[in-house]
Structures are given as C-alpha cells and as structure tokens.
Design a protein around this motif. Structure first.
Motif, PDB file in Angstrom:
ATOM      1  N   HIS A  73      12.820  72.510  18.569  1.00 42.37           N
ATOM      2  CA  HIS A  73      13.786  72.578  19.661  1.00 42.37           C
ATOM      3  C   HIS A  73      13.678  71.333  20.548  1.00 42.37           C
ATOM      4  O   HIS A  73      14.692  70.795  21.016  1.00 42.37           O
ATOM      5  CB  HIS A  73      13.551  73.837  20.497  1.00 42.37           C
ATOM      6  N   GLU A  77      16.641  68.583  21.487  1.00 42.06           N
ATOM      7  CA  GLU A  77      17.015  68.199  22.843  1.00 42.06           C
ATOM      8  C   GLU A  77      16.652  66.745  23.152  1.00 42.06           C
ATOM      9  O   GLU A  77      17.264  66.114  24.009  1.00 42.06           O
ATOM     10  CB  GLU A  77      16.321  69.124  23.848  1.00 42.06           C
ATOM     11  N   GLN A  81      20.992  66.599  20.693  1.00 41.50           N
ATOM     12  CA  GLN A  81      21.970  67.092  21.662  1.00 41.50           C
ATOM     13  C   GLN A  81      22.606  65.978  22.494  1.00 41.50           C
ATOM     14  O   GLN A  81      23.837  65.936  22.626  1.00 41.50           O
ATOM     15  CB  GLN A  81      21.317  68.147  22.552  1.00 41.50           C
ATOM     16  N   TRP A 164      23.308  69.673  12.270  1.00 40.40           N
ATOM     17  CA  TRP A 164      23.973  69.381  13.550  1.00 40.40           C
ATOM     18  C   TRP A 164      24.987  68.250  13.389  1.00 40.40           C
ATOM     19  O   TRP A 164      26.117  68.330  13.862  1.00 40.40           O
ATOM     20  CB  TRP A 164      22.921  69.020  14.606  1.00 40.40           C
ATOM     21  N   SER A 181      28.394  73.769  18.506  1.00 37.41           N
ATOM     22  CA  SER A 181      27.008  73.589  18.939  1.00 37.41           C
ATOM     23  C   SER A 181      26.414  74.913  19.410  1.00 37.41           C
ATOM     24  O   SER A 181      25.228  75.186  19.204  1.00 37.41           O
ATOM     25  CB  SER A 181      26.924  72.546  20.059  1.00 37.41           C
ATOM     26  N   TYR A 182      27.244  75.762  20.037  1.00 37.15           N
ATOM     27  CA  TYR A 182      26.780  77.083  20.463  1.00 37.15           C
ATOM     28  C   TYR A 182      26.527  77.970  19.243  1.00 37.15           C
ATOM     29  O   TYR A 182      25.591  78.784  19.230  1.00 37.15           O
ATOM     30  CB  TYR A 182      27.797  77.735  21.389  1.00 37.15           C
ATOM     31  N   SER A 185      23.227  76.928  17.876  1.00 32.54           N
ATOM     32  CA  SER A 185      22.143  77.426  18.730  1.00 32.54           C
ATOM     33  C   SER A 185      21.881  78.904  18.480  1.00 32.54           C
ATOM     34  O   SER A 185      20.731  79.352  18.476  1.00 32.54           O
ATOM     35  CB  SER A 185      22.489  77.194  20.210  1.00 32.54           C
ATOM     36  N   SER A 186      22.960  79.658  18.252  1.00 30.53           N
ATOM     37  CA  SER A 186      22.803  81.092  17.998  1.00 30.53           C
ATOM     38  C   SER A 186      22.030  81.333  16.705  1.00 30.53           C
ATOM     39  O   SER A 186      21.131  82.178  16.647  1.00 30.53           O
ATOM     40  CB  SER A 186      24.179  81.762  17.921  1.00 30.53           C
ATOM     41  N   GLU A 189      18.254  80.329  17.025  1.00 31.95           N
ATOM     42  CA  GLU A 189      17.393  81.273  17.731  1.00 31.95           C
ATOM     43  C   GLU A 189      16.703  82.238  16.779  1.00 31.95           C
ATOM     44  O   GLU A 189      15.628  82.761  17.080  1.00 31.95           O
ATOM     45  CB  GLU A 189      18.205  82.055  18.767  1.00 31.95           C
TER      46      GLU A 189
END
Length: 262
Positions: A73, A77, A81, A164, A181-182, A185-186, A189
C-alpha cells in the motif's frame, strides 16, 4: 539503463525538496500512518478473539501478511497514486503532448515523475511489522526463503503497477475513469487477509482474474515457508505477463491519443 537511474534520482531529489517545504505536514502524515497501522492490527485482533486461525493462518502469520499489505500500500501511495491521477489530467488537458516530446520513454516519465516521500513510512512500518511477527513466530527465514520472498515481493509490485496502469490507460478512450481507482482499492482491501479465507468464485477471481493472491499472500507465504518453487515461478510469470500487456496497451493507447495540437 544508467540514464533512467539518473533520471529517477533527479525525480527523487526534486520531490524530496518539495516535500520538506511543508515539514509540519510531513510529520503529521507520518503520525497518521502509524495510527492507521495500529488500527489495522487491532482489527485483526478482533477477528482472533473468537477463532484460532483465519483461512488456516494463525494470528502472527496474518500479521506477517498485514505488514506486507501495508508495504505494498505504501508503494501504491508513494509512486502509483500521485502519477496515475496525473495521467488522466494530462490526457484531458492535452498536456501529455509536452511529455511525449521529451527525450525519455513516456511511460517511464508518467510512472515515476511525482513521488510522495512520507508514504515510505508505510513501507518501513509494514516491513517492520512483518519482522516483528516473524520473531514472535520464532520463524527465522532461511536464505532460500528470503530469496523467494524478494523475488515474489518484487513480482507483486510489478503486478500492482501493471493493474493500476492498465486501468488508468482507459482514460485514452473514456472521458472519466477516476472511479476505476476506487474499484481497484476495493479489490485491494481483500489482500489484507490470506486468499484462502475466500471461497468459491471469489477465491478464483482473486487468484486468476484479479490476482490479489500474488500481491500479499504469496510474499507472506514465502517468509513462513508455505510456498513452493513452482509458485515462485508462477508469480514471476504472472508479473511478466501483466507488465507485457501493460506495455503493449500503452503503445496502442498512444496511437489512439489525439493531442491538443492535432
């Protein structure tokens, strides 16, 4: 190759200078990183109040995986991202033209130009948590296991980058792809826990279609001796295929790009 190493070093220097212009913000972000990692550990503890294992993994084994999850992660970031969001903006505004005219590979420039240095704390803390969990397990990885971990972990970063980048490249054809992107991310997780937790179609999807298993489960398994040689080879193969497809898609996308000057 030397040219790109030097260029990446210049990117790092420029971004580091920019980051330290706001030192208070840098420190606050570091504290936030520590807080959220602490909360993630508490969440895992809640699960283990009623069970001795999750998907065949014990508490400290899951902490090994959680540390790797945090490190990956942090990589997202730190590099992905901030750069991928700018790719969408460049395409919308036509400023991608300026990048394409530079004497450097455009995909490399787009991927690594902007770095968020305080996110390195996620990587350091994540690997620190992994080391702590291994100590608690009394599981000192052998040289072979460490080599396997390094190979599989690097392969996982390539897979994350490819997924990505591949999603963001749809902005060459679609007007708005920010929501992808969401979606990523889902799915990402779900990598907080071993892929063995999930059953049926979901497990198949997270292993073969959206390869979450290769991102955290395989690197963690390498450290605790749960991975075989063929799975290491499989991880490398998946990473190579993902990167190859991403590279091919980038070239196709550039051919379909309508510049601001055309």
């Amino acid at each position: 190759m030397i040219k790109y190493i030097r260029l990446f070093r210049e990117f790092m220097r420029a971004c580091l200078v920019e980051e330290f212009e706001y030192r208070a913000n840098f420190a606050a972000n570091l504290l936030s990183t520590v807080f959220w990692l602490f909360m993630a550990i508490l969440t895992v503890q809640v699960y283990f109040y009623r069970t001795q294992e999750i998907g065949g993994w014990g508490f400290y084994e899951v902490l090994v995986l959680l540390g790797i999850f945090n490190a990956v992660h942090g990589f997202i970031e730190f590099i992905l991202q901030p750069n991928m969001s700018r790719l969408v903006s460049h395409i919308r505004k036509g400023t991608l033209d300026f990048i394409l005219t530079k004497p450097v590979d455009s995909q490399f420039y787009i991927s690594f130009r902007h770095l968020v240095f305080w996110r390195l704390a996620d990587i350091i803390l994540g690997l620190g948590l992994t080391a702590y969990a291994l100590v608690e397990l009394n599981a000192v990885p052998s040289v072979v296991e460490l080599i396997r971990f390094v190979i599989v972990f690097l392969a996982s970063l390539v897979v994350v980058y490819s997924l990505w980048m591949g999603m963001m490249m749809f902005s060459f054809w679609a007007v708005k792809v920010d929501n992808l992107s969401y979606l990523f991310s889902s799915f990402f997780e779900t990598a907080r826990f071993p892929v063995s937790v999930y059953k049926g179609l979901l497990r198949f999807t997270l292993t073969y279609i959206f390869p979450i298993a290769f991102i955290t489960t395989f690197p963690a398994a390498a450290l605790i001796g749960r991975i075989s040689g063929w799975q290491v080879v499989w991880s490398v193969g998946i990473a190579m295929v993902c990167f190859g497809l991403t590279r091919a898609l980038w070239k196709i996308a550039l051919r379909h790009y309508t510049s601001a000057s055309s």
